[in-house]
Enzyme design. Structure first.
Site, PDB file in Angstrom:
ATOM      1  N   CYS B 176      26.970 -14.651  -8.338  1.00 37.65           N
ATOM      2  CA  CYS B 176      26.634 -14.014  -7.065  1.00 37.65           C
ATOM      3  C   CYS B 176      26.412 -15.004  -5.926  1.00 37.65           C
ATOM      4  O   CYS B 176      26.029 -14.605  -4.818  1.00 37.65           O
ATOM      5  CB  CYS B 176      25.444 -13.096  -7.261  1.00 37.65           C
ATOM      6  SG  CYS B 176      25.811 -11.877  -8.541  1.00 37.65           S
ATOM      7  N   HIS B 307      19.484 -13.729   0.354  1.00 37.05           N
ATOM      8  CA  HIS B 307      20.176 -13.162  -0.800  1.00 37.05           C
ATOM      9  C   HIS B 307      19.659 -11.728  -1.002  1.00 37.05           C
ATOM     10  O   HIS B 307      20.430 -10.818  -1.202  1.00 37.05           O
ATOM     11  CB  HIS B 307      19.948 -14.041  -2.023  1.00 37.05           C
ATOM     12  CG  HIS B 307      20.790 -13.663  -3.186  1.00 37.05           C
ATOM     13  ND1 HIS B 307      22.165 -13.702  -3.141  1.00 37.05           N
ATOM     14  CD2 HIS B 307      20.464 -13.221  -4.428  1.00 37.05           C
ATOM     15  CE1 HIS B 307      22.652 -13.302  -4.307  1.00 37.05           C
ATOM     16  NE2 HIS B 307      21.649 -13.001  -5.102  1.00 37.05           N
ATOM     17  N   HIS B 342      24.929  -4.832  -3.488  1.00 39.06           N
ATOM     18  CA  HIS B 342      25.146  -6.187  -3.979  1.00 39.06           C
ATOM     19  C   HIS B 342      26.616  -6.304  -4.365  1.00 39.06           C
ATOM     20  O   HIS B 342      27.027  -5.842  -5.426  1.00 39.06           O
ATOM     21  CB  HIS B 342      24.246  -6.473  -5.173  1.00 39.06           C
ATOM     22  CG  HIS B 342      24.210  -7.930  -5.551  1.00 39.06           C
ATOM     23  ND1 HIS B 342      25.157  -8.832  -5.114  1.00 39.06           N
ATOM     24  CD2 HIS B 342      23.333  -8.640  -6.302  1.00 39.06           C
ATOM     25  CE1 HIS B 342      24.875 -10.034  -5.595  1.00 39.06           C
ATOM     26  NE2 HIS B 342      23.767  -9.943  -6.322  1.00 39.06           N
TER      27      HIS B 342
END
Lengths: 392, 441
Positions: B176, B307, B342
């Site tokens: 990620c 994030h 996400h």
């Protein structure tokens, strides 16, 4: 900017664990042994492959932090352990030690088994939580870093059979741009029934699969702690138009030789990457056009290992580093992938080819004892239940 | 030759690198214009996932890209021969190219680099293969499956779509944080002269494997993703792509390109501590590496695109790391995952595009779905409504499973016409104080 140098390497291969068995096998041109394929799910009953003999992740790495760990990660983590053991423990500095690992698609078998559990379970979330960390394709590189507290840039790159050379290129650039003090670079491939099916369907049933991992330690030449085994003079890669590999690979070789400041007639050994199909055929013809038979046959072919897919480029480096000769020899490797990647690396070999089983103090051979392994990392932190895991 | 500075790289005349084209695909829209509008409006793209059969999961909610017609957007890559993530990457690259005002021929004239970050690659293809292998056995494996499921397919798809050859190509699978890894890689390639242009970013497509994993770990939010909120209960998986066209400042100025932002620098490091949980000190160290590489002081940063996954641990750890570096009053810190989910390997690439849009258009995208800021996340999260602001420097965070951190710094370029402020420290500082907590729309 100084070139990068390789100051240590290790491997896990169908010849066994460590650089010495691989170097011995390649030097004696002995094909790696074939054994029965280990997995049952959809595997052909008669399937054989060039497997790392008797490899079991938890036997190889111990039980701490390895529950659910996939084979690809296990092969990589053992290779990193062997390399660091040969090299000896050292103080990590502010930038730290990086890891760049090449892969084709992570652990395909692991991913498919995870999905199968979701499809076949009573509920679609009935997947094994201990295998959840394997979901991320950076598992092998990051788990290796965790086990040895390697806090530099940690990267996983995918470029098919070119992954090893691309990893080397990324590592070289991290050093050139001052983003790591030293970098472990290489590539890995696991055997699995799924990979065998995919490979056989694409390239024919005759292809014998191999597996393993090679990692080299790359340092800047002007600040290397270890004695250089080879200097990386150039890496160049690009993409061939569909089906036509010759022109692109010719351009890659010419560009790499120019960047290295080396003429084709100065090349001591040239080693192709043995891709299946047209890619490999055109690659071999190009080598025949550019180099004499002596140059083409000086180094052991990685075909001895079987079709090692993403690990190919790293195994080619190991073949160069294992071949005896005078320091100063120029070696060239090319790799191609049926999907279109082509690339070339040029190195100046500074080793005489003695298997570097003991890192910078070459000895007669023998893998380093597991007891010498630095275990500064947190090897007991792997979560075993969903409750212990939180995510990013 | 002069020595290489351990942090700042080669001392001899590295080129400045600018961003001149963006391609974005997300649950809130396709194309950079739709993405900009959605960020301004704080629109949330949550819905039931239909990209795979999500029947039987505790929640089906996620962020799916709707209305994506691959055949209409792609000229050379054939949708029936490639996976969804590759289609996303190729389509977003084409959008970035058009947004930059460049043609394929112009790319072919000069050596370039194509780097795509991803978490799952074409795992969706393996999902389909698994399903058919359960009924067909070995016959499910067809001759094209190896290529289709290869992770490298994402970057290669861009090369095939744009018919390129003299390009270095890689797909970076650092989970990620992969989008920021790719941006950093392209930045170094252009800065050093190894490439004249770079198409970099990230792409991922929703798939059963990852959805099942996150659901099993209890990390999927029941309704919405609420970064930094007291009641945050997890992430929502999403899909999409963000591709950025980078080139040297000289090249952009010579062709009169509109410059979104300058890439000032980046930092990479690894926690080397835990397979899934982040570590505060290590994230703080990565922020410091990025700031040093970009020659930016903490007080010069106007905005942090976090994030911000909305899981309890990530958000508290990330904010604690930000406090370590920025002290008691860090810059506004927003979580765009509240709006687009996400998007995995695309997340930090779309975060970088959001950062560039903030600089170009002078607004801060909000943290949507926000009710009450967690005392453990004591920052101005710009709740629910975007804010007009003079944004000069943005820090874009990417933190991945495995402890792989990558943080990119973007800054306004002096050609952008917002009062002539460049990325020099003094001019940034001058414009800062009038931008905090005001102009709320």
């Amino acid at each position: 900017m100084s070139n990068a140098v390789i100051t240590a390497w290790s491997a896990v291969s169908p010849y066994g664990t460590g650089s010495a068995p691989l170097a011995d096998g390649l030097r004696t041109r002995t094909a790696a042994p074939r054994s029965e394929a280990p997995e049952e799910w959809t595997a052909r009953p008669d399937a054989t492959a060039r497997l790392v003999p008797g490899f079991d992740v938890r036997e190889a790495l111990g039980r701490a932090g390895t529950r659910g760990m996939d084979r690809l990660t296990g092969l990589t983590a053992v290779t990193v352990r062997e390399l660091l053991a040969a090299r000896g423990a050292e103080q990590d500095d502010s930038l730290g030690t990086g890891v760049v690992l090449g892969t084709a698609a992570g652990s395909v078998q692991g991913f498919m088994e995870f999905t199968r559990a979701s499809l076949e379970g009573a509920r679609p979330i009935d997947v094994p939580p201990s295998k959840a960390p394997n979901m991320a394709m950076n598992r092998a590189a990051s788990a290796s870093a965790i086990r040895h507290a390697l806090k530099g840039p940690n990267s996983t790159v995918a470029a098919g059979r070119l992954s090893g050379l691309v990893a080397l290129d990324h590592a070289r650039r991290l050093l050139a741009d001052g983003r790591a003090t030293r970098v472990l670079a290489g590539s890995a491939e696991e055997y699995s029934a799924s990979r065998a099916h995919l490979t056989h369907a694409a390239h024919g049933d005759d292809v014998v699969l191999g597996e393993g991992c090679v990692m080299v330690l790359l340092e800047p030449a002007d600040r290397a702690d270890g004695r250089p085994l080879a200097e990386l003079l150039a890496v160049h890669h690009r993409v061939a138009p569909t089906g036509d590999f010759t022109a692109a690979l010719t351009a890659a070789v010419e560009t790499a030789l120019t960047a290295a400041g080396v003429r084709a007639d100065e090349v001591w050994a040239a080693l192709p990457g043995n891709a299946p199909g047209a890619a490999g055929e055109q690659e071999v013809r190009l080598h025949e056009a550019l180099f004499g038979a002596e140059v083409r046959e000086r180094v052991a072919t990685t075909a001895l290992l079987g079709e090692t897919a993403a690990a190919t480029g790293a195994f080619q480096l190991a073949a160069l580093l294992s071949e005896p000769g005078e320091p100063g020899r120029i070696a060239l490797v090319t790799t191609t992938d049926p999907d279109g990647y082509v690339g070339c690396a040029v190195l100046r070999l500074l080793t005489d080819g003695t298997p570097p089983a003991a890192g910078n103090a070459p000895t007669a051979g023998g893998a380093p004892a597991a007891g010498d392994v630095p275990t500064t990392g947190n090897v007991s932190a792997a979560p075993t239940t969903a409750e212990e895991i939180d995510a990013r | 030759m002069s020595a290489v500075d351990p942090v700042r790289g080669p001392a001899e005349g590295p080129r400045r690198v600018v961003l001149t084209g963006c391609g974005a695909l997300s649950s809130v829209g396709i194309g950079v214009a739709a993405f900009t509008t959605a960020l301004r409006e704080g629109r949330v793209g949550t819905g039931d996932i239909t990209a795979f059969d999500s029947t039987g999961f505790p929640s089906r909610r996620g962020h799916q890209v709707h209305g994506f017609d691959a055949a209409a957007r792609l000229r050379r890559v054939r949708p029936e021969e490639t996976g969804r993530a590759t289609q996303f990457a190729a389509a977003a690259a084409r959008m970035a190219l058009e947004d930059a005002g460049l043609t394929e021929d112009q790319l072919r004239e000069r050596r370039g680099t194509v780097v795509v970050g991803t978490t799952d690659g074409e795992t969706g293809e393996l999902d389909l293969l698994t399903e058919s292998a359960l009924s067909l056995g070995a016959a499910a494996f067809t001759g094209t499956a190896l290529s289709r499921s290869a992770t490298g397919s994402l970057a290669l798809g861009i090369v095939r779509e744009l018919d390129l050859s003299d390009v270095e190509v890689s797909t970076i699978a650092t989970a990620c944080a992969a989008g920021n890894y790719a941006i950093g890689n392209g930045f170094d390639a252009v800065r050093s002269g190894a490439a004249e242009w770079a198409l970099v970013g990230g792409a991922d497509a929703l798939n059963r494997k990852t959805f099942a994993g996150f659901a099993r770990l209890g990390l999927i939010a029941p309704d919405e993703c609420r970064p930094f909120d007291t009641g945050r209960a997890g992430l929502l998986t999403g899909e999409g792509a963000g591709l950025l066209l980078l080139e040297s400042e000289e090249s952009a100025l010579a062709r009169g390109a509109h410059i979104y932002a300058e890439v000032l620098g980046y930092g990479l490091n690894c926690d080397a501590a835990h397979p899934t949980a982040p570590e505060e000190d290590s994230v703080a160290r990565c922020i410091r590496l990025a700031l040093a590489n970009a020659s930016v002081k903490p007080e010069e940063v106007d905005l942090i695109s976090a994030h911000g996954t909305g899981t309890p641990t990530n958000d508290a750890t990330e904010i604690a790391a930000i406090h370590q570096v920025y002290g008691d009053t860090p810059p506004r810190t927003v979580g765009v995952k509240s709006m687009i989910g996400h998007t995995m390997g695309a997340a930090s690439a779309l975060g970088a595009i959001a950062s560039a849009l903030a600089i170009r258009h002078g607004f801060v995208p909000p943290t949507a779905n926000h009710r009450e800021t967690d005392p453990a996340c004591r920052v101005d999260v710009v709740p629910n409504t975007s804010v007009t602001a003079d944004v000069r420097v943005v820090q874009n965070n990417g933190l991945a499973f495995g402890g792989n951190n990558a943080i990119v710094l973007l800054g306004r370029h002096e050609s952008a016409g917002h009062g002539g402020a460049g990325h020099e420290g003094a001019s940034r500082e001058g414009a800062r104080q009038d931008t905090r907590g005001e102009n709320v729309r």
